[in-house]
Design a protein around this motif. Structure first.
Motif: not given
Lengths: 443, 443
Positions: A127-128, A152, A188, A212
């Motif tokens: 993720e980020a 992300g 994605r 996720l």
């Protein structure tokens, strides 16, 4: 469009794959020099990194993302120092590749050994959190794996800048730069495509929230190593040193509640309910923890006027399954070690579980019978972490049973192959018959 | 019908799962006694076993199965002796469960270790080879795993009888008999159901032909450890001891061509084509091996009247990918070690590959760069086998990169979990603040 995605994904994977042979025999000194060079460049290019990061931060703000998420995304000097330290630490770790972990000699003189080798192409989906880019890439570089990075999309500028730094270091030190592949498109579908490339991608490691990870696991044809969530339990036995229990439970719940190794369920032996629980509840209440209690533990709180300030409500069945990631703790009273282990087996997520006890036999039984990635005696579950365990860094945590359990680092990015050193041995002594051999030598 | 299959499958898996806790702390002596008791019972009940086996044999004959298949199905006294020996051998192996493979102390005094634990529920899918029943079950019993056995339907009576013997031994020695589950219904849907039970089945191991293994891999949601096929290669270097080469190539092709570790491709360095190849071709020709040759190696044979008896034809591209499992060998001439490794990377199946050379540097490069489960110097690829490697028995062979590569035995049926021994440690030294603790102690 679909076709474009497929060819983009395939190109990234093929490029990574083409470096595997070179990686497999790359000298340790080249790997270390590249990591140290990257640390140096990261230090020099702070301004550039922060500039790129600020684009991500602005975008995240424009999307109205939560301040917690924006905080995780932020790269300030302290965090850049942290990434530099990771690169330097990984450079210092021993190179796992080529290690002969064991070698033995068979009666026929064959020497059979197990040699550590890289897994191949590692696909990491996260993720980020830009720091994961550096952690994952440095571990893969040191273990001679090629890596495909998919962070992300909120962190795409930060990640791109970090990858540029890594690649510049590669070029300067002779490390094959294609071993680091960065997915710089947001679709994605690219992820789903890569997850289907059996035989081309050797393992996928998702890091992030449960949704996720579920999406990755459900779409994958390649092996996935993962943990869904951390429902960690602490069992305070009736033979516990209660002071240790106060500190450990407090630490495991309060120090950083938003992470997977924080405790979610507190299990208390009935015999110490009167002596331990009011005090523990007082401490947790003062720390702002909401308690979700079974009947017995709730009654104690409600009957004690000095605990009237404590936020305590009845627990539902679902509460015990829940990863709160917050200042919330579910509480359960049991009558025995067996009941505690049963509870952990039913509600836990096989991540990290602890017993607080001074009783040797119960401690040993807990260690043996609790089927989790990390099992503790008299310590906080918060230690479940590659760095804390002394593994140098962390690629992720596994609660699976295959290949790796718990924090994954360098060793978990390798596998052993058999190497066999002979001097002409043949099975069951069946060689060319003597007369046939002499005939053949006349040809 | 579909519903029946689901509930049947689920029942088997749940029953196996319920034994896991008991298995995890089962004493080694009980496991060993059960294995030895099973060996004894197998010896006593030979007639019964052979009787049940004869039903399978008759059925197989009525289906018109090949004599090779019927031979693999047959249980005679010699084969029963073999199974007895497996049980006795596995009883003698050290118990892997509970082994602390490493333990270290952190600066804060925490002791962190890795303890070997069982995988959990192992699902093995195999063909009509009753000996696999004993091999797989004994390894799982010794490593405290529960096993679900699904053998080929042609062997169902033999397998049922063998499982009865194992369960009788379990009852006599106090081993939880539900840890051995036998699928006694023929529907293939049961297999697909069990392969979907993520979290309930910890690993699936298919053993058999490529199509069985592909079907298992494609239908599985649980982790699968497998090898599809064995396209093994031997490279005879220009610095080879040619005598070793004759014997090794002969052994690897002729001794038992029908198995996965037999050689399928022979790679020859151009410099020794004139000296080595005519003699090798003579030997192979006399042994009845058909040669599928590239241009250069074919010309040598066709130009030599003393080799006129040799069956030699031009190789197609597909031949080099093929697992012949027969007296057929594909031949390729190369100009260097690099070319040989390239060839193996392209056409091989990452199973077992060998170099024949006296040159140290080339041997070391081959060991390091060939990315296969078993890499040999100067020995026959036929040694790739759990028993031959000294692992006691074999659960299967893996050419995957995750968890295990090569022959799998006891150790591969375990994984390590982290065990952490503390004395009250908390992360970052964040315990209950002193004043809060004193307050709480007044409650």
């Amino acid at each position: 469009m679909q076709e474009q995605v497929v060819s983009y994904a395939l190109e990234k994977v093929e490029k990574a794959r083409q470096t595997l042979r070179a990686l497999s025999s790359l000298k340790t000194s080249i790997k270390n020099n590249t990591l140290l060079r990257a640390a140096e460049l990261l230090d020099k290019k702070r301004d550039y990194i922060k500039e790129e990061n600020s684009k991500d931060i602005e975008y995240a703000k424009s999307l109205g993302l939560s301040s917690a998420l924006i905080d995780r995304l932020l790269l300030n000097d302290k965090r850049i120092d942290g990434m530099i330290k990771v690169l330097e630490d990984v450079a210092k770790l021993p190179d796992p590749v080529g290690e002969i972990v064991r070698m033995w000699t068979l009666p026929n003189g064959l020497k059979v050994g197990r040699m550590r080798v890289p897994l191949g192409v590692v696909f990491i989906v996260y993720e980020a959190r830009p720091n994961v880019t550096i952690e994952a890439a440095s571990l893969c570089m040191k273990s001679s794996n090629a890596i495909i990075l998919r962070g992300g999309k909120e962190a795409i500028n930060s990640n791109r800048a970090l990858v540029e730094v890594l690649k510049e270091a590669c070029r300067m030190e002779g490390f094959p730069e294609d071993a680091i592949q960065f997915i710089d498109r947001p679709e994605r579908e690219i992820v789903w495509e890569i997850l289907k490339m059996e035989g081309k991608v050797d393992v996928a490691i998702p890091r992030g929230g449960e949704s996720l990870i579920r999406a990755v696991a459900e779409n994958a044809r390649v092996p996935v190593i993962k943990h869904y969530k951390g429902v960690c339990n602490i069992y305070v036995d009736d033979e516990a040193d209660l002071k240790k229990a106060y500190h450990i439970v407090y630490n495991a719940k309060v120090q950083r509640p938003s992470v997977c190794n924080a405790v979610e369920n507190l299990i208390i032996h009935r015999n110490i309910l009167e002596s331990f629980w009011p005090r523990m509840a007082y401490i947790l209440g003062k720390a702002g923890v909401e308690l979700r209690c079974d009947e017995e533990s709730l009654r104690i709180i409600k009957n004690n006027p000095r605990l009237s300030f404590v936020k305590a409500v009845p627990a539902t069945e679902e509460d015990y399954y829940e990863e709160f990631l917050d200042l919330i703790l579910a509480v359960k009273v049991v009558g025995s070690l067996e009941e505690a282990i049963d509870f952990i087996e039913k509600y836990g997520s096989k991540h990290s579980d602890a017993i607080i006890t001074e009783n040797y036999t119960k401690a040993m039984r807990f260690l043996q019978e609790v089927d989790s990635a990390a099992v503790y005696v008299n310590a906080s579950t918060r230690f479940t972490d590659g760095n804390e365990f002394g593994l140098g860094a962390e690629m992720g945590i596994s609660t699976d049973k295959i290949h790796a359990r718990g924090p994954m680092a360098l060793e978990e990015l390798t596998i052993t192959k058999f190497v066999i050193l002979g001097e002409g041995q043949v099975r069951d002594n069946v060689g060319v018959p003597e007369d046939l051999l002499s005939e053949a030598l006349q040809v």
